[in-house]
Write a protein that holds these residues in place. Sequence first.
Motif, mmCIF file in Angstrom:
data_model
loop_
_atom_site.group_PDB
_atom_site.id
_atom_site.type_symbol
_atom_site.label_atom_id
_atom_site.label_comp_id
_atom_site.label_asym_id
_atom_site.label_seq_id
_atom_site.Cartn_x
_atom_site.Cartn_y
_atom_site.Cartn_z
ATOM 1 N N SER A 1 -32.181 -38.430 22.294
ATOM 2 C CA SER A 1 -30.736 -38.532 22.509
ATOM 3 C C SER A 1 -30.273 -37.794 23.758
ATOM 4 O O SER A 1 -29.450 -38.304 24.531
ATOM 5 N N SER A 2 -30.779 -36.578 23.969
ATOM 6 C CA SER A 2 -30.343 -35.809 25.134
ATOM 7 C C SER A 2 -30.761 -36.491 26.435
ATOM 8 O O SER A 2 -30.034 -36.443 27.438
ATOM 9 N N VAL A 3 -31.921 -37.145 26.416
ATOM 10 C CA VAL A 3 -32.389 -37.874 27.595
ATOM 11 C C VAL A 3 -31.499 -39.086 27.860
ATOM 12 O O VAL A 3 -31.142 -39.376 29.011
ATOM 13 N N LEU A 4 -31.133 -39.801 26.794
ATOM 14 C CA LEU A 4 -30.258 -40.961 26.947
ATOM 15 C C LEU A 4 -28.917 -40.547 27.536
ATOM 16 O O LEU A 4 -28.362 -41.239 28.395
ATOM 17 N N ASN B 1 -26.931 -43.099 35.425
ATOM 18 C CA ASN B 1 -26.491 -41.981 36.247
ATOM 19 C C ASN B 1 -27.527 -41.727 37.338
ATOM 20 O O ASN B 1 -28.629 -42.276 37.313
ATOM 21 N N GLU B 2 -27.177 -40.878 38.281
ATOM 22 C CA GLU B 2 -28.139 -40.444 39.287
ATOM 23 C C GLU B 2 -29.145 -39.523 38.601
ATOM 24 O O GLU B 2 -28.781 -38.479 38.078
ATOM 25 N N ILE B 3 -30.411 -39.904 38.581
ATOM 26 C CA ILE B 3 -31.414 -39.153 37.826
ATOM 27 C C ILE B 3 -32.715 -39.051 38.616
ATOM 28 O O ILE B 3 -32.918 -39.757 39.598
ATOM 29 N N ASP B 4 -33.570 -38.168 38.145
ATOM 30 C CA ASP B 4 -34.920 -38.040 38.670
ATOM 31 C C ASP B 4 -35.787 -39.048 37.927
ATOM 32 O O ASP B 4 -36.033 -38.904 36.729
ATOM 33 N N ARG B 5 -36.241 -40.081 38.624
ATOM 34 C CA ARG B 5 -36.974 -41.167 37.975
ATOM 35 C C ARG B 5 -38.216 -40.664 37.240
ATOM 36 O O ARG B 5 -38.482 -41.046 36.099
ATOM 37 N N ALA B 6 -38.978 -39.799 37.879
ATOM 38 C CA ALA B 6 -40.211 -39.295 37.269
ATOM 39 C C ALA B 6 -39.902 -38.496 36.008
ATOM 40 O O ALA B 6 -40.608 -38.614 35.001
ATOM 41 N N ALA B 7 -38.847 -37.693 36.051
ATOM 42 C CA ALA B 7 -38.490 -36.877 34.889
ATOM 43 C C ALA B 7 -38.031 -37.747 33.723
ATOM 44 O O ALA B 7 -38.403 -37.505 32.566
ATOM 45 N N ILE B 8 -37.219 -38.774 34.005
ATOM 46 C CA ILE B 8 -36.744 -39.650 32.938
ATOM 47 C C ILE B 8 -37.901 -40.442 32.341
ATOM 48 O O ILE B 8 -38.016 -40.587 31.114
ATOM 49 N N SER B 9 -38.778 -40.969 33.182
ATOM 50 C CA SER B 9 -39.906 -41.742 32.660
ATOM 51 C C SER B 9 -40.801 -40.865 31.791
ATOM 52 O O SER B 9 -41.309 -41.318 30.753
ATOM 53 N N GLN B 10 -40.998 -39.614 32.181
ATOM 54 C CA GLN B 10 -41.803 -38.707 31.379
ATOM 55 C C GLN B 10 -41.127 -38.418 30.037
ATOM 56 O O GLN B 10 -41.785 -38.307 29.002
ATOM 57 N N SER B 11 -39.789 -38.321 30.056
ATOM 58 C CA SER B 11 -39.051 -38.052 28.822
ATOM 59 C C SER B 11 -39.035 -39.259 27.890
ATOM 60 O O SER B 11 -38.928 -39.099 26.665
ATOM 61 N N VAL C 1 -38.454 -52.856 24.203
ATOM 62 C CA VAL C 1 -38.410 -51.476 23.720
ATOM 63 C C VAL C 1 -36.998 -50.917 23.864
ATOM 64 O O VAL C 1 -36.512 -50.170 23.002
ATOM 65 N N MET C 2 -36.315 -51.288 24.943
ATOM 66 C CA MET C 2 -34.939 -50.839 25.123
ATOM 67 C C MET C 2 -34.042 -51.343 23.991
ATOM 68 O O MET C 2 -33.092 -50.653 23.589
ATOM 69 N N ALA C 3 -34.320 -52.523 23.460
ATOM 70 C CA ALA C 3 -33.550 -53.035 22.329
ATOM 71 C C ALA C 3 -33.671 -52.081 21.141
ATOM 72 O O ALA C 3 -32.680 -51.764 20.477
ATOM 73 N N GLY C 4 -34.886 -51.622 20.879
ATOM 74 C CA GLY C 4 -35.076 -50.661 19.795
ATOM 75 C C GLY C 4 -34.467 -49.316 20.115
ATOM 76 O O GLY C 4 -33.851 -48.669 19.247
ATOM 77 N N LEU C 5 -34.623 -48.868 21.350
ATOM 78 C CA LEU C 5 -34.100 -47.563 21.752
ATOM 79 C C LEU C 5 -32.582 -47.536 21.626
ATOM 80 O O LEU C 5 -32.006 -46.549 21.139
ATOM 81 N N VAL C 6 -31.912 -48.593 22.058
ATOM 82 C CA VAL C 6 -30.453 -48.664 21.947
ATOM 83 C C VAL C 6 -30.031 -48.739 20.482
ATOM 84 O O VAL C 6 -29.068 -48.094 20.056
ATOM 85 N N THR C 7 -30.753 -49.534 19.700
ATOM 86 C CA THR C 7 -30.409 -49.699 18.290
ATOM 87 C C THR C 7 -30.516 -48.379 17.534
ATOM 88 O O THR C 7 -29.666 -48.044 16.700
ATOM 89 N N GLU C 8 -31.556 -47.615 17.825
ATOM 90 C CA GLU C 8 -31.742 -46.345 17.130
ATOM 91 C C GLU C 8 -30.936 -45.209 17.753
ATOM 92 O O GLU C 8 -30.621 -44.224 17.077
#
Length: 331
Positions: free
Chosen positions: A18-21, A43-53, A107-114
Amino acid sequence: MKGYSTAVSGMHTCNPPSSVLDEWLQGHYSGKENFGHLLLEQNEIDRAAISQSLREYFESAHLDARQVFHADIGIDLHPDVDDSTEAFIEYPGCLPRTTRKGLFGEVMAGLVTEGYELVGGHQWCVPIFLFRHHEDARNYLFALARNPERKRQTIGRLGSDFIGLLLNEEGAVVRFIAGEAKWRKTLTKSVVDAVIYGKKVDGPTRGTKVHSGKGVWNELNNDPPVPIGVRQLMRLLQEHDPVGYDMAIFSMEQALVLQNPKPLPRTDLIIFVGNGTAKREKMECLLPFEEMPEDYTAGHDLQLVEVILKDGEELIDTLYESLWSDGDGNA
């Protein structure tokens, strides 16, 4: 050790981060009693950090298919086995880039749903994803492991892109959500309309073009009330956790029998994921967001979602190349 997981089975056990989203996407929700629209803007984010999260969630989503496909290929995932083969084939990392983008959307469909509150305010559960039923990916990997030069594009998986469940206190299914996920490199009105209404074909007047009508609305309006994805999910639960999900399995079976099935309320989800255009205005929507679309006549609750990214393809590449690696891109 590549491909090894300490998980007992391929069940999806990772909660949405949730915090990552919240850091990654800014949400705007609108809707009414049986209709909802959710706009998620990057948002403006660090791509590598978000992908790792996001990595743990995506590994959890793909784990069942990974175990099944690797077993078909002949790869032993036990940690004590030497896997230093000259040409190692793995799921989902070595699938064609186009295929991985489609998987990302699912996977995003599941991530958004949950991870977000959707129409009805239900607490959805996605116990396992349906990726093992992607038969062309299975065939592609089997052949590729035996002939590394045999690379090609794959066709998508048929049926619902994912199924989520709403369980009561006894563990029985009281509602399900069926998702259709669409990744497009650049989201424009014409691109979205082609998916929703079907590609354009020759019209009744010479030189005119009209939508074919063979789009998502047509698919949802003519889908069985309980689609085959529910049967697929039920079989997976029977395989992985028949005791823990005994009431869920029983209630799904009651809804799937041909004679006097027990009605099971349904929510339909359509999620578009892709990059916004250079001229896109903030909070600009490509799907209806005020009222239930007239073209949707299936009669279920409906949730529309738009996920607008800025560097979607690069994010997907970074994320999928990191799955089951040591964190530095090394498997």
